[in-house]
Design a protein around this motif. Structure first.
Motif, PDB file in Angstrom:
ATOM      1  N   ILE A   1      52.620   6.317  11.627  1.00  0.00           N
ATOM      2  CA  ILE A   1      51.940   5.780  12.802  1.00  0.00           C
ATOM      3  C   ILE A   1      51.568   6.936  13.719  1.00  0.00           C
ATOM      4  O   ILE A   1      52.455   7.731  14.108  1.00  0.00           O
ATOM      5  N   PRO A   2      50.297   7.097  14.095  1.00  0.00           N
ATOM      6  CA  PRO A   2      49.895   8.218  14.946  1.00  0.00           C
ATOM      7  C   PRO A   2      50.345   7.993  16.375  1.00  0.00           C
ATOM      8  O   PRO A   2      50.687   6.880  16.794  1.00  0.00           O
TER       9      PRO A   2
ATOM     10  N   ASN B   1      44.138   5.070  14.852  1.00  0.00           N
ATOM     11  CA  ASN B   1      44.950   5.073  13.643  1.00  0.00           C
ATOM     12  C   ASN B   1      43.991   5.082  12.451  1.00  0.00           C
ATOM     13  O   ASN B   1      43.364   4.067  12.144  1.00  0.00           O
TER      14      ASN B   1
ATOM     15  N   HIS C   1      48.214  -1.914   9.170  1.00  0.00           N
ATOM     16  CA  HIS C   1      48.739  -0.654   8.628  1.00  0.00           C
ATOM     17  C   HIS C   1      50.243  -0.788   8.481  1.00  0.00           C
ATOM     18  O   HIS C   1      50.955  -1.120   9.439  1.00  0.00           O
TER      19      HIS C   1
ATOM     20  N   GLN D   1      51.047  -0.928  19.667  1.00  0.00           N
ATOM     21  CA  GLN D   1      50.386  -1.545  18.509  1.00  0.00           C
ATOM     22  C   GLN D   1      49.121  -2.314  18.938  1.00  0.00           C
ATOM     23  O   GLN D   1      48.088  -2.282  18.265  1.00  0.00           O
TER      24      GLN D   1
ATOM     25  N   MET E   1      46.094  -0.062  19.484  1.00  0.00           N
ATOM     26  CA  MET E   1      45.449   0.352  18.239  1.00  0.00           C
ATOM     27  C   MET E   1      44.475  -0.722  17.741  1.00  0.00           C
ATOM     28  O   MET E   1      43.373  -0.420  17.269  1.00  0.00           O
TER      29      MET E   1
END
Length: 916
Positions: free
Chosen positions: A603-604, A609, A638, A842, A845
């Protein structure tokens, strides 16, 4: 019969001299026209050939110089008619001792019809005549001086009457005339001497006349009564002066004369002539005649004239019509039948026979006609096209007229805003979480009634997902159930699953065959909670036991459908080949979803992402290949792993059936139009020149029933409709509607436009009171729970963007973390903050991907521009989960997160998104 040749020799010599003189005078002075004919004095067969009336007075003094009363007078009247003539003549002759009085009536008729107008005007043709006369003869008693008592008066003083008749035949052409007649056929004895019978022979005459030069005529008569007599006459007129000379000779003498008439065809004519006899003392006789001729009769012939052309109906292209051609007979005689031919733009379109038309009559010929194209049409009508009728004027048989043919009216209808969006407000009070777990009392397999709501909801979802099976797995707690790890525990776990199965089957028998109690293949003693998760030995043990005595609900696809459709980095043709199966599953099952997962990588730290983007690109490709109604059920995620090279997995998830929250909603029964779609404008389109006299714009249902009507005499350029019928109602959302326009032009022709479909759409505006909840059942333990949380996050991100789109004043969005009341408060507060922060990262993203942004800072710029604030906050255990339920359509708040029960504690472990 005695013939004195000396007399004839002398007469012929005088006649030859006269003819030479007349021919010379005619050539020198005549210059006459053939229309200037001599005035013949009528006999029986001539009255039919005269084309003008005649009235004459004749005065004669016979043998001037003899001492005797010898004179003669006559009065003549001729009345010409169509093909015949009638004449009357009254004569008086005084011969000193004798006196004659004669009344004569003449009738002549044409034998055959004239072949031309000229023939009729000139009196040419064959004629037959008849005459009757009454002769009265008496002595001139004034010379005797007899009284009525004198015996001689009885013998000589009375008159004697006698009746006679005559016949004649003639043929006349333009320059000559030949005739034969028998006259003075007397019936009775005209002798005045009593006892003496006198026989009078009829007179037979053969007459010929010839025009040798214009204005110069030669006439010869051979007659016989008691002797043969030959008479030659000549006549010459100078037309320009109206002066003529004439003369003649026979065995009795010669005569000369002159005449004057100012007009060529009508008016007075004065004549004078004298006779010079060869005998009777060679004393001359003098004749004076006055003649009046009225206007010649016009030839009694038909004159057929096309007098007009019109169409019975307005001339409109492609519509049947009738040409009405009016034909007049301006002549004085009925015509025979004749042919009429009609041309349009030089091409014949009709040839018809017309019956006879009476004098001064008219007739209308009606011809079927269907114009092909619009524009100006040049019609040409020719009557008597085959020259069957002899007419006064053959040059007026043509008629032309230009008629404008109008195009058939065609009309179309265009519209602006033919889609009505009706808004129906739906208030979403709460997303009520579903926990697909049934908890049990120690050593019990009885299902508590608090789970019936959850079981009922999942049963309904299974009914609309026929390819999904429900799996039930029972668990026991070795401590609180007082069961070891042997067969007794297995039996209780299965018994608990079977109890839940029985409740499902009772609530929904339709899904009975799709409920599976899983007996083997898993650990019936697996713990959901452990003691170290709770604080306090005695209380912790009790709470652990409550969450481990349970039946967990799971879902799977029926045999033949693997959850994973594809798993490969190079999807290529495999994706296209698999879409038929995917489309079938999504169509048949209303709650399952398609998940595109990017598996691998980390996870970036930023909003961008790249692994999530890869999944989103594949998901977008799939959406384009699926029908529009299925695209909203394609999600992406992801899943980070230790694999440094991610790959794509495409899976079918049935988990929403058991995990999706229940939406508590209240929908308004009233509709109102979206302002930008509140009116529709209709624009009629046409290009024909004729005026529109009436129109109707009809809004009709699919069954043809009238919903709204506009009409009038003048068609406006634009018709605006507010979508309401006369009762103020909007169209039904479940009906089909269309608009069409009817018009009638000034000629009565109608047209209708093709129908325009009208689209009605329902937009459900959800009230912003909705709270979005993310419930963490077991933190990261079950993959199905985790994957459903990702699909749920994408849904929440889409809902946030939707709210932003409809927001006009900006918005504060808060992610609030919550816990149950187990543990110390400081620890619960830290845990709630951590939960909220994780979900916010999250969520950012997903927002970044759904907006298709490129740089990490672009999301913050977007939120600032829209006036949106994204924040997170931890609440610990201070706010147990409460939901709003409708009771009699009234929202009532209920405590759902009751920490006294394991179900309530699980619900309280949540992240709740609120909008302020």
């Amino acid at each position: 019969m005695l013939i004195n040749l000396n007399h004839y020799r002398r007469a012929f010599s005088r006649a030859f001299q006269l003819l030479t003189l007349f021919a010379f005078a005619g050539s020198l002075y005549g210059k006459g026209s053939e229309e200037f004919l001599r005035t013949p004095f009528p006999n029986a067969y001539l009255v039919a050939s005269l084309r003008q009336g005649l009235f004459s007075l004749e005065l004669e003094r016979l043998y001037w110089g003899i001492d005797a009363d010898l004179y003669k007078s006559a009065l003549t009247l001729v009345l010409p008619f169509n093909s015949c003539g009638v004449g009357f003549k009254f004569e008086f002759e005084n011969l000193d001792l004798l006196r004659y009085e004669k009344a004569k009536i003449m009738f002549g008729s044409r034998l055959f019809g004239a072949k031309s107008i000229v023939e009729e005007e000139n009196g040419e043709g064959y004629f037959l005549g008849f005459e009757a006369n009454l002769l009265r003869l008496e002595y001139n008693t004034s010379k005797f001086h007899l009284g009525e008592t004198d015996p001689l008066f009885e013998k000589y003083g009375k008159s004697k009457n006698s009746f006679g008749f005559g016949l004649g035949f003639s043929r006349r052409s333009r320059r000559e005339r030949v005739g034969i007649s028998i006259n003075e056929i007397m019936l009775g004895n005209p002798n005045l001497e009593p006892g003496t019978k006198q026989v009078l022979l009829p007179q037979i005459s053969l007459e010929s006349e010839y025009q040798i030069l214009p204005g110069v005529f030669l006439n010869g008569i051979i007659s016989y009564q008691d002797e043969l007599n030959l008479t030659l006459q000549g006549e010459s007129w100078m037309a320009s002066k109206g002066v003529g000379v004439f003369g003649g000779a026979n065995r009795y003498g010669v005569d000369f004369g002159a005449g004057f008439r100012p007009g060529t065809k009508r008016g007075l004519e004065i004549r004078y002539r004298f006779d010079y006899p060869f005998q009777v003392g060679k004393t001359t006789s003098h004749y004076f005649t006055i003649v009046y001729k009225p206007e010649p009769l016009k030839p009694l012939f038909p004159d057929i004239v096309p007098d007009g052309l019109k169409l019975a109906l307005p001339p409109v292209a492609t519509l049947p019509n009738t040409l009405e051609i009016q034909i007049k007979n301006n002549g004085q005689r009925a015509s025979s039948s004749f042919w009429v031919i009609v041309f349009e733009n030089g091409a014949p379109i009709s040839e018809n026979e017309c019956a006879s038309i009476g004098p001064q009559g008219e007739k209308i010929i009606r011809i079927p006609y269907k114009p092909v194209t619009s524009g100006n049409s040049n019609f040409r009508v020719i009557v008597d096209s085959k020259n069957d009728v002899l007419e006064l004027d053959e040059t007026n048989n043509t008629f032309e007229k230009v008629v404008e043919i109008y195009p058939y009216p065609r009309i179309a209808l265009e519209s602006i805003g033919d889609t009505l969006i009706l808004v129906q407000k739906t208030e979403i009070y709460q997303n009520e979480p579903i926990v697909p777990i049934v908890f049990f009392a120690p050593k019990s397999a009885r299902v508590d009634s608090i789970y019936r709501g959850m079981i009922n909801e999942i049963s309904r979802r299974l009914e609309r997902n026929p390819d999904v099976f429900l799996e039930l797995r029972g668990f026991v707690d070795t401590d609180s159930d007082s069961i070891g790890g042997g067969a007794d525990g297995f039996r209780l776990a299965v018994e608990r699953a079977e109890s839940v199965e029985a409740v499902f089957k009772k609530m929904s028998p339709a899904i009975s065959q799709r409920i599976v109690v899983v007996r083997d293949g898993y650990d019936h003693f697996r713990k959901r909670a452990r003691k170290q998760d709770f604080e306090g030995t005695r209380r912790g043990a009790r709470l652990v036991s409550e969450e481990n005595r349970r039946v967990e609900l799971g879902v799977s696809l029926r045999d033949g459908f693997a959850p994973v459709i594809l798993e490969d980095n190079n999807l290529g043709d495999k994706l296209t080949q698999s879409l038929d199966l995917v489309e079938e599953l999504l169509n048949n099952n209303k709650d399952i979803i398609l998940m595109v997962s990017a598996i691998g990588g980390k996870i970036p730290a930023s909003d961008f992402n790249p692994h999530l983007r890869s999944a989103r690109i594949v998901a977008d490709s799939i959406k384009k290949l699926l029908p529009a109604g299925l695209s909203s059920r394609v999600h992406f995620e992801h899943i980070p792993t230790g694999d440094p090279v991610p790959h794509i997995r495409i899976s079918i998830f049935a988990s929403p059936i058991i995990f999706d929250p229940i939406r508590i909603t209240r929908t308004s029964k009233a509709y109102y139009p979206l302002p930008q779609t509140s009116v529709v404008k209709f624009m009629p389109v046409f290009d024909f020149p004729q005026r529109i006299s009436y129109y109707q714009l009809r809004i009709e249902t699919g069954d043809g029933e009238l919903f709204k009507f506009f009409g009038g005499d003048e068609l406006p350029d634009t018709i605006v409709w507010d979508w309401l019928n006369p009762r103020g109602e909007y169209p039904s959302l479940w009906g089909n509607y269309s608009a069409r326009i009817y018009i009638r032009d000034e000629f009565g022709d109608s047209a209708v436009s093709p129908p325009i479909p009208l689209t009605l759409m329902l937009q459900n505006l959800e009230n912003l009171r909705e709270s979005l909840i993310l419930t963490e059942f077991v933190f990261g333990e079950l993959e199905s729970e985790l994957q459903h949380q990702n699909a749920r996050l994408e849904y929440i991100a889409r809902q946030i963007l939707r709210r932003i789109e409809h927001s006009e004043k900006g918005m504060r969005i808060e992610l609030g973390g919550h816990t149950d009341n187990v543990g110390v408060k400081e620890g619960n507060m830290r845990l709630s903050i951590s939960r909220a922060k994780t979900k916010l990262d999250q969520l950012r993203m997903y927002l970044f991907e759904l907006l298709n942004l490129q740089n990490p800072g672009e999301l913050d710029s977007f939120l600032i521009r829209k006036g949106i604030t994204l924040s997170y906050r931890g609440y610990g255990d201070t706010q147990p989960c409460r939901v709003v339920r409708l009771e009699d359509d009234t929202p009532v708040e209920h405590l759902l997160g009751d920490n006294r029960h394991p179900l309530g504690r699980i619900i309280n472990r949540r992240v709740e998104i609120t909008f302020k």
